[in-house]
Design an enzyme around this catalytic site. Structure first.
Site, PDB file in Angstrom:
ATOM      1  N   CYS A 193      45.632  46.816  46.175  1.00 40.22           N
ATOM      2  CA  CYS A 193      45.438  45.422  45.978  1.00 40.22           C
ATOM      3  C   CYS A 193      45.711  44.557  44.810  1.00 40.22           C
ATOM      4  CB  CYS A 193      43.880  45.349  46.485  1.00 40.22           C
ATOM      5  SG  CYS A 193      43.370  45.768  48.282  1.00 40.22           S
TER       6      CYS A 193
ATOM      7  N   HIS B 135      45.888  49.896  33.737  1.00 46.03           N
ATOM      8  CA  HIS B 135      45.830  51.213  34.300  1.00 46.03           C
ATOM      9  C   HIS B 135      45.135  52.213  33.797  1.00 46.03           C
ATOM     10  CE1 HIS B 135      47.715  53.890  37.289  1.00 46.03           C
ATOM     11  NE2 HIS B 135      48.725  53.196  37.463  1.00 46.03           N
TER      12      HIS B 135
ATOM     13  N   HIS C  17      38.430  27.868  36.855  1.00 41.33           N
ATOM     14  CA  HIS C  17      38.294  28.578  38.282  1.00 41.33           C
ATOM     15  C   HIS C  17      38.594  29.987  37.944  1.00 41.33           C
ATOM     16  CE1 HIS C  17      38.573  24.088  39.566  1.00 41.33           C
ATOM     17  NE2 HIS C  17      39.602  24.197  38.649  1.00 41.33           N
TER      18      HIS C  17
ATOM     19  N   HIS D 136      39.618  38.931  43.369  1.00 44.86           N
ATOM     20  CA  HIS D 136      39.934  39.473  44.503  1.00 44.86           C
ATOM     21  C   HIS D 136      38.831  39.797  45.705  1.00 44.86           C
ATOM     22  CE1 HIS D 136      41.445  42.334  47.353  1.00 44.86           C
ATOM     23  NE2 HIS D 136      40.794  43.335  46.852  1.00 44.86           N
TER      24      HIS D 136
ATOM     25  N   HIS E 200      35.012  35.778  54.126  1.00 45.09           N
ATOM     26  CA  HIS E 200      34.082  35.134  55.255  1.00 45.09           C
ATOM     27  C   HIS E 200      35.270  34.968  56.193  1.00 45.09           C
ATOM     28  CE1 HIS E 200      32.191  32.474  57.964  1.00 45.09           C
ATOM     29  NE2 HIS E 200      31.156  33.404  57.825  1.00 45.09           N
TER      30      HIS E 200
ATOM     31  N   ASN F 137      39.584  40.954  53.982  1.00 48.25           N
ATOM     32  CA  ASN F 137      40.266  41.384  52.685  1.00 48.25           C
ATOM     33  C   ASN F 137      41.702  41.591  53.319  1.00 48.25           C
ATOM     34  OD1 ASN F 137      41.522  42.857  50.805  1.00 48.25           O
ATOM     35  ND2 ASN F 137      39.715  44.530  50.814  1.00 48.25           N
TER      36      ASN F 137
END
Length: 509
Positions: free
Chosen positions: A241, A320, A404, A408, A437, A441
């Site tokens: 993701c 990573h 802002h 994720h 909502h 995802n």
């Protein structure tokens, strides 16, 4: 990446109890003004030091007589060769700097795919279909029902066409159909909004973790839009993701090499062939969280595009943790004991994500935080390490660096933890909660639905900075920082166009 929400209820009770206590208003107000004064002093330290220096120069200049000025001019004439040499070096150095400095990368516009209405799936329909499939035990069905209740996912998310059938059709043809609908839908809208011709695109980067046919998805785009033969195309697979930020970073690097061109970044995930039909609970969670979605981003290194671009890319920081075995296996595609393939999520996922985030912000902090915050962090670190002082580690206030936050939307627990650990306010995580909502995802594209939400609410002002944070298998934590170049308005046919006024909504857990 998705998240295990089992501890969400306890975290919610704890947070509620903490907020129920009345604060010490006197101390909080006093500390507020002390901290504001400290930040003002540090941030303006250079200016404050320059004031007496400039005053000294002005005073000394006012004392100079006409003869002094004449003598200075004569000295410059006698040393004409030195003056010319120094001037030439300065001009040459300035030219080299201008030619070699990194090219600015502008985000001209982006588009998020919104599936058609008939692909919506309510939670009841999800459970009814799961039961009718006949692959899940009663225990597994109950587990999925609880995950749906706690996950923060609403009743208007989307599944691909093949998953609305009973039995489902997890075929290659159906998976291609899903990919084409999402990718072409996002790109068609992007090209329409920007008036950019596909032939003008010089770089294409596509990321999709779990569906990687031959020819590749990037080749599918080249074929559909008849892109030029010297196109630089890349297809990123299996990177989870957080791959959307990786794709942006790759496109940025390509734009440093290839002048005067556009790059398109497409981020998506494919559900059709990656539904889990077994009963291992750690592999059932993705079924409950992942939904259809995708985004297409148009980047440019053309200076003329600055005037119409929405954002400028400021920083990309990638972390990573794959060298650690636990981090490497915490999001892992495998077969269960019955041979059913799915993605397994480790119970240690949140702890590993926290460690990756800590490493990431350690690198990002010095790039974005004001000097005052860096000094406070460094002071507490020194006190703890060298003087064994019993002081709590100072958590930098990232609200001073960013206006802002696009966290994720992997699951409610991810958003809860970052809100708590970064000491954010509910408004800072509103876009993430509402995206989860409304759309579920959507993997690597979720951060773009969140940015579209912020724009739809009319909150993005010129000069605002945005922090996109993404987590993914491997294990990776990646950040992208953008600066708004204008008061940004939502683009036509945006994902929130018909529902933005209905949000935010209250989410019951």
């Amino acid at each position: 990446m998705s998240s295990v929400d089992n501890g969400g209820a306890q975290n919610g009770i704890q947070i509620h109890q903490e907020r129920s206590r009345l604060p010490d208003f006197l101390n909080s107000v006093n500390m507020k003004y002390v901290k504001l004064g400290y930040h003002y002093l540090i941030d303006n330290l250079l200016k404050l030091c320059l004031v007496p220096l400039m005053a000294f120069i002005v005073i000394e200049a006012s004392r100079m007589e006409p003869d002094d000025i004449h003598q200075l001019w004569l000295q410059l004439q006698y040393n004409l060769v030195s003056v010319i040499t120094i001037s030439a070096v300065l001009v040459f150095g300035s030219t080299v700097y201008i030619m070699s400095r990194p090219r600015s990368v502008y985000l001209v516009d982006y588009s998020c795919y919104k599936p058609p209405e008939h692909l919506k799936v309510k939670n009841k329909k999800f459970m009814d279909h799961s039961r009718l499939i006949g692959a899940f035990t009663e225990s597994s069905l109950e587990f999925q029902r609880k995950i749906l209740e706690r996950a923060g996912i609403g009743e208007e998310t989307y599944f691909p066409e093949a998953m609305h059938s009973i039995p489902p059709r997890p075929t290659m043809a159906a998976a291609r159909e899903e990919a084409e609908q999402v990718i072409f839908g996002a790109l068609d809208n992007l090209f329409a909004n920007t008036n950019v011709k596909p032939k003008d695109i010089g770089v294409v980067v596509v990321n999709c973790s779990l569906f990687n046919p031959t020819p590749s998805l990037s080749a599918m785009i080249v074929n559909k839009y008849k892109l030029r033969s010297n196109i630089r195309s890349f297809n990123l697979a299996g990177m989870g993701c957080s791959a959307g930020v990786i794709a942006v970073d790759l496109a940025k690097d390509m734009l440093q090499v290839h002048r005067n061109t556009y790059a398109v970044v497409v981020s998506t995930e494919n559900i059709t062939q990656n539904w889990y039909f077994g009963n291992k609970k750690s592999m059932l969670i993705p079924n409950c969280l992942f939904r259809v979605g995708g985004s297409a981003i148009l980047l440019s290194n053309k200076s003329m595009d600055r005037r119409r671009a929405k954002y400028k890319l400021v920083h990309v920081v990638r972390t990573h943790k794959g060298a650690d075995d636990k981090a490497f296996r915490c999001v892992y595609q495998e077969q269960d004991d019955t041979g059913k393939t799915g993605v397994s999520l480790s119970k240690e996922l949140m702890a590993i994500a926290g460690g990756a985030l800590k490493t990431n912000i350690t690198t990002l902090g010095p790039l974005v935080l004001p000097l005052s915050e860096q000094l406070l962090f460094f002071a507490t670190l020194v006190a703890k390490k060298f003087f064994n002082a019993k002081v709590k580690p100072y958590i930098p206030d990232f609200k001073l660096a960013f206006d802002h936050f696009c966290i994720h939307a992997g699951g409610r627990a991810v958003i809860d933890e970052l809100e708590k650990n970064l000491q954010l306010l509910p408004v800072h995580v509103e876009s993430s909660r509402m995206t989860l909502h409304r759309f579920g995802n959507t993997s690597s594209s979720s951060i773009w639905y969140e940015l579209a939400y912020t724009e739809g609410k009319g909150r993005m002002q010129k000069g605002n900075r945005v922090w996109q944070i993404a987590f993914g298998s491997g294990f990776k934590c990646n950040s992208a920082v953008w600066e708004a170049l204008q008061n940004v308005k939502p683009s036509p046919s945006g994902p929130w166009e018909d529902c933005i006024d209905s949000y935010p909504v209250q989410i019951a857990f």
